[in-house]
Design a protein around this motif. Structure first.
Motif, PDB file in Angstrom:
ATOM      1  N   ALA A 103      -3.807  -2.182   3.891  1.00 38.18           N
ATOM      2  CA  ALA A 103      -4.979  -1.302   3.797  1.00 38.18           C
ATOM      3  C   ALA A 103      -5.680  -1.454   2.442  1.00 38.18           C
ATOM      4  O   ALA A 103      -6.916  -1.437   2.370  1.00 38.18           O
ATOM      5  CB  ALA A 103      -4.557   0.144   4.027  1.00 38.18           C
ATOM      6  N   HIS A 104      -4.900  -1.607   1.372  1.00 38.27           N
ATOM      7  CA  HIS A 104      -5.503  -1.813   0.045  1.00 38.27           C
ATOM      8  C   HIS A 104      -6.302  -3.125   0.027  1.00 38.27           C
ATOM      9  O   HIS A 104      -7.398  -3.191  -0.546  1.00 38.27           O
ATOM     10  CB  HIS A 104      -4.419  -1.873  -1.037  1.00 38.27           C
ATOM     11  CG  HIS A 104      -3.783  -0.539  -1.323  1.00 38.27           C
ATOM     12  ND1 HIS A 104      -4.435   0.476  -1.975  1.00 38.27           N
ATOM     13  CD2 HIS A 104      -2.546  -0.059  -1.039  1.00 38.27           C
ATOM     14  CE1 HIS A 104      -3.627   1.526  -2.088  1.00 38.27           C
ATOM     15  NE2 HIS A 104      -2.473   1.221  -1.517  1.00 38.27           N
ATOM     16  N   ILE A 105      -5.764  -4.160   0.660  1.00 35.41           N
ATOM     17  CA  ILE A 105      -6.446  -5.466   0.699  1.00 35.41           C
ATOM     18  C   ILE A 105      -7.741  -5.364   1.522  1.00 35.41           C
ATOM     19  O   ILE A 105      -8.798  -5.837   1.098  1.00 35.41           O
ATOM     20  CB  ILE A 105      -5.502  -6.549   1.256  1.00 35.41           C
ATOM     21  CG1 ILE A 105      -4.342  -6.783   0.265  1.00 35.41           C
ATOM     22  CG2 ILE A 105      -6.251  -7.851   1.540  1.00 35.41           C
ATOM     23  CD1 ILE A 105      -3.154  -7.528   0.840  1.00 35.41           C
ATOM     24  N   ALA A 114       4.932  -6.045  -2.419  1.00 32.65           N
ATOM     25  CA  ALA A 114       5.676  -5.362  -3.477  1.00 32.65           C
ATOM     26  C   ALA A 114       5.421  -3.847  -3.495  1.00 32.65           C
ATOM     27  O   ALA A 114       6.334  -3.066  -3.762  1.00 32.65           O
ATOM     28  CB  ALA A 114       5.300  -5.964  -4.832  1.00 32.65           C
ATOM     29  N   HIS A 115       4.194  -3.436  -3.193  1.00 31.74           N
ATOM     30  CA  HIS A 115       3.779  -2.022  -3.256  1.00 31.74           C
ATOM     31  C   HIS A 115       4.673  -1.163  -2.356  1.00 31.74           C
ATOM     32  O   HIS A 115       4.703  -1.356  -1.138  1.00 31.74           O
ATOM     33  CB  HIS A 115       2.306  -1.958  -2.839  1.00 31.74           C
ATOM     34  CG  HIS A 115       1.714  -0.595  -2.783  1.00 31.74           C
ATOM     35  ND1 HIS A 115       1.856   0.333  -3.788  1.00 31.74           N
ATOM     36  CD2 HIS A 115       0.933   0.002  -1.837  1.00 31.74           C
ATOM     37  CE1 HIS A 115       1.192   1.430  -3.461  1.00 31.74           C
ATOM     38  NE2 HIS A 115       0.630   1.260  -2.278  1.00 31.74           N
ATOM     39  N   ILE A 116       5.366  -0.200  -2.962  1.00 31.08           N
ATOM     40  CA  ILE A 116       6.420   0.553  -2.268  1.00 31.08           C
ATOM     41  C   ILE A 116       5.883   1.467  -1.157  1.00 31.08           C
ATOM     42  O   ILE A 116       6.604   1.790  -0.214  1.00 31.08           O
ATOM     43  CB  ILE A 116       7.274   1.344  -3.302  1.00 31.08           C
ATOM     44  CG1 ILE A 116       8.623   1.750  -2.694  1.00 31.08           C
ATOM     45  CG2 ILE A 116       6.514   2.538  -3.849  1.00 31.08           C
ATOM     46  CD1 ILE A 116       9.691   2.020  -3.712  1.00 31.08           C
ATOM     47  N   GLU A 117       4.612   1.851  -1.245  1.00 28.51           N
ATOM     48  CA  GLU A 117       4.031   2.762  -0.246  1.00 28.51           C
ATOM     49  C   GLU A 117       3.930   2.117   1.147  1.00 28.51           C
ATOM     50  O   GLU A 117       3.808   2.818   2.160  1.00 28.51           O
ATOM     51  CB  GLU A 117       2.642   3.219  -0.723  1.00 28.51           C
ATOM     52  CG  GLU A 117       2.180   4.514  -0.109  1.00 28.51           C
ATOM     53  CD  GLU A 117       0.758   4.904  -0.524  1.00 28.51           C
ATOM     54  OE1 GLU A 117       0.331   5.981  -0.129  1.00 28.51           O
ATOM     55  OE2 GLU A 117       0.088   4.114  -1.224  1.00 28.51           O
ATOM     56  N   GLY A 118       3.982   0.781   1.184  1.00 29.45           N
ATOM     57  CA  GLY A 118       3.985   0.081   2.470  1.00 29.45           C
ATOM     58  C   GLY A 118       2.623  -0.072   3.132  1.00 29.45           C
ATOM     59  O   GLY A 118       2.539  -0.401   4.316  1.00 29.45           O
ATOM     60  N   ASN A 119       1.552   0.204   2.374  1.00 36.32           N
ATOM     61  CA  ASN A 119       0.218   0.104   2.976  1.00 36.32           C
ATOM     62  C   ASN A 119      -0.672  -0.922   2.250  1.00 36.32           C
ATOM     63  O   ASN A 119      -1.889  -0.761   2.185  1.00 36.32           O
ATOM     64  CB  ASN A 119      -0.464   1.476   3.006  1.00 36.32           C
ATOM     65  CG  ASN A 119      -0.674   2.052   1.613  1.00 36.32           C
ATOM     66  OD1 ASN A 119      -0.182   1.513   0.623  1.00 36.32           O
ATOM     67  ND2 ASN A 119      -1.420   3.141   1.535  1.00 36.32           N
ATOM     68  N   SER A 120      -0.047  -1.969   1.749  1.00 31.22           N
ATOM     69  CA  SER A 120      -0.827  -2.980   1.014  1.00 31.22           C
ATOM     70  C   SER A 120      -1.889  -3.639   1.886  1.00 31.22           C
ATOM     71  O   SER A 120      -2.945  -4.024   1.385  1.00 31.22           O
ATOM     72  CB  SER A 120       0.091  -4.036   0.419  1.00 31.22           C
ATOM     73  OG  SER A 120       0.686  -3.527  -0.754  1.00 31.22           O
TER      74      SER A 120
END
Ligand code: ZN
Length: 132
Positions: A84-86, A76-82
């Motif tokens: 990396a967050h995970i 869902a995160h629009i930045e496209g780097n989920s």
């Protein structure tokens, strides 16, 4: 005592050995017995402690994290780097190390690593050294 370091990462994903920064911060603090907190104030990076002998271990950690959290456009995160967050949440934003005899009490084969998961970027690392 609080120390701040700037790190320039070169790849999207990499582990950088920052043990020398931590040792320097401990030495400069003058603390003989206590603890050091190494903290990363970023949401797509992390701090870990792992093997400092075979560089393949760092590559395998990245490989393993990619299997757990692959790049995927369906988040869902629009930045496209989920991914990396995970990876950042799985690895953790900080590590705590015991200080004894003015040195971080790391094992012979242990190093402190800054983990980049969405580079290359300029990153910040804080080291808080406490007498305990
Ligand atoms: Zn993001």
């Amino acid at each position: 005592m609080l120390k701040k370091f700037e790190i320039k990462t070169a790849k999207r994903e990499e582990l950088l050995n920052i043990s020398a920064f931590v040792e320097k911060a401990v030495k400069e603090s003058g603390v003989k017995s206590g603890a050091a907190v190494i903290f990363c104030p970023h949401t797509t990076a992390a701090i870990t402690i792992n093997e400092n002998a075979d560089p393949d271990v760092c590559e395998d950690i990245i490989k393993g994290l990619k299997k757990i959290s692959p790049m995927d456009k369906n988040y869902a995160h629009i930045e496209g780097n989920s991914d990396a967050h995970i990876k950042s949440s799985l690895t953790g934003a900080s590590q705590t190390i015991i200080i004894e005899n003015s040195k971080p009490l790391l094992g012979v084969w242990q190093g402190v690593y800054f983990c980049e998961f969405d580079g290359p970027r300029t990153r910040t690392v804080f080291v808080k050294v406490m007498q305990l």
